[in-house]
Scaffold this motif. Structure first.
Motif, short mmCIF file in Angstrom:
data_model
loop_
_atom_site.label_atom_id
_atom_site.label_comp_id
_atom_site.label_asym_id
_atom_site.label_seq_id
_atom_site.Cartn_x
_atom_site.Cartn_y
_atom_site.Cartn_z
N SER A 58 57.87 -15.11 81.04
CA SER A 58 56.47 -15.45 81.24
C SER A 58 56.33 -16.64 82.18
O SER A 58 55.50 -16.63 83.10
CB SER A 58 55.81 -15.75 79.90
N GLY A 59 57.13 -17.66 81.96
CA GLY A 59 57.09 -18.84 82.82
C GLY A 59 57.48 -18.53 84.25
O GLY A 59 56.87 -19.04 85.20
N GLU A 60 58.49 -17.68 84.39
CA GLU A 60 58.94 -17.30 85.73
C GLU A 60 57.85 -16.53 86.47
O GLU A 60 57.57 -16.81 87.65
CB GLU A 60 60.20 -16.45 85.65
N LEU A 61 57.22 -15.56 85.80
CA LEU A 61 56.14 -14.80 86.44
C LEU A 61 54.97 -15.70 86.80
O LEU A 61 54.38 -15.56 87.87
CB LEU A 61 55.68 -13.66 85.52
N SER A 62 54.65 -16.64 85.92
CA SER A 62 53.56 -17.57 86.19
C SER A 62 53.86 -18.43 87.41
O SER A 62 53.00 -18.63 88.27
CB SER A 62 53.32 -18.45 84.96
N SER A 63 55.09 -18.92 87.49
CA SER A 63 55.48 -19.74 88.64
C SER A 63 55.44 -18.94 89.93
O SER A 63 54.94 -19.42 90.96
CB SER A 63 56.89 -20.29 88.44
N ARG A 64 55.94 -17.71 89.86
CA ARG A 64 55.93 -16.87 91.06
C ARG A 64 54.51 -16.55 91.50
O ARG A 64 54.21 -16.53 92.70
CB ARG A 64 56.71 -15.59 90.79
N LEU A 65 53.61 -16.33 90.55
CA LEU A 65 52.21 -16.06 90.88
C LEU A 65 51.58 -17.29 91.51
O LEU A 65 50.86 -17.19 92.52
CB LEU A 65 51.43 -15.64 89.64
N ASP A 66 51.86 -18.47 90.95
CA ASP A 66 51.33 -19.72 91.49
C ASP A 66 51.83 -19.99 92.90
O ASP A 66 51.12 -20.58 93.72
CB ASP A 66 51.69 -20.90 90.59
N ARG A 71 54.52 -9.81 95.06
CA ARG A 71 55.07 -8.76 94.19
C ARG A 71 54.67 -8.95 92.73
O ARG A 71 54.89 -8.07 91.90
CB ARG A 71 56.60 -8.73 94.31
N VAL A 72 54.10 -10.09 92.40
CA VAL A 72 53.68 -10.39 91.03
C VAL A 72 52.16 -10.31 90.96
O VAL A 72 51.47 -10.97 91.73
CB VAL A 72 54.16 -11.79 90.60
N THR A 73 51.67 -9.51 90.01
CA THR A 73 50.22 -9.39 89.86
C THR A 73 49.74 -10.27 88.70
O THR A 73 50.52 -10.65 87.82
CB THR A 73 49.80 -7.94 89.58
N LEU A 74 48.46 -10.56 88.72
CA LEU A 74 47.87 -11.36 87.66
C LEU A 74 47.99 -10.65 86.32
O LEU A 74 48.28 -11.26 85.29
CB LEU A 74 46.41 -11.67 87.98
N SER A 75 47.78 -9.33 86.33
CA SER A 75 47.84 -8.57 85.07
C SER A 75 49.25 -8.60 84.48
O SER A 75 49.41 -8.75 83.26
CB SER A 75 47.38 -7.13 85.28
N ASP A 76 50.28 -8.50 85.31
CA ASP A 76 51.66 -8.60 84.81
C ASP A 76 51.92 -9.96 84.17
O ASP A 76 52.56 -10.06 83.12
CB ASP A 76 52.67 -8.37 85.94
N THR A 77 51.39 -10.99 84.80
CA THR A 77 51.59 -12.35 84.30
C THR A 77 50.88 -12.55 82.96
O THR A 77 51.44 -13.11 82.02
CB THR A 77 51.08 -13.38 85.33
N VAL A 78 49.65 -12.07 82.87
CA VAL A 78 48.88 -12.22 81.63
C VAL A 78 49.52 -11.42 80.50
O VAL A 78 49.63 -11.90 79.37
CB VAL A 78 47.41 -11.79 81.85
#
Length: 110
Positions: A58-66, A71-78
């Motif tokens: 979760s932290g990794e996806l959040s960082s990548r989105l930020d 390749r990372v979507t908001l929905s995947d992160t949430v």
């Protein structure tokens, strides 16, 4: 409210048929099925490790989105955050029940 182990086990077995098979990842399902010979400490350790991995993901996806990774979507992160949150809350509840059971056992007269 007292819950007996047998009634809880029966309820869990009856509810297990209602869970759609696609909602649980195969790896976690396999871990649960293969624990018949494991001791409780080992099972608990695996569960805590799994929660840690979910939180790290979760932290990794959040960082990548930020950082603007396309390749990372908001929905995947949430969704990853919610999975980590639910897993953590479940772990806290299990811990609370274990502490409660320990206190009850320790207060029993010998």
């Amino acid at each position: 409210m007292q819950i007996g182990a047998n009634s809880l086990l029966q309820e869990m077995k009856s509810l297990s048929g209602e869970i759609p098979t696609g909602s649980i990842t195969p790896q976690i399902t396999q871990q649960v099925r293969s624990t018949s010979g494991s001791d409780f400490g080992e099972l608990l350790s695996q569960a805590v490790t799994s929660v840690g991995e979910l939180q790290a993901n979760s932290g990794e996806l959040s960082s990548r989105l930020d950082m603007g990774d396309t390749r990372v979507t908001l929905s995947d992160t949430v969704i990853a955050r919610e999975k980590a949150s639910v897993a953590f809350e479940a772990t806290v509840q299990v811990r609370n029940k274990l502490v409660e059971a320990y206190k009850e056992i320790m207060s029993m007269p010998v």
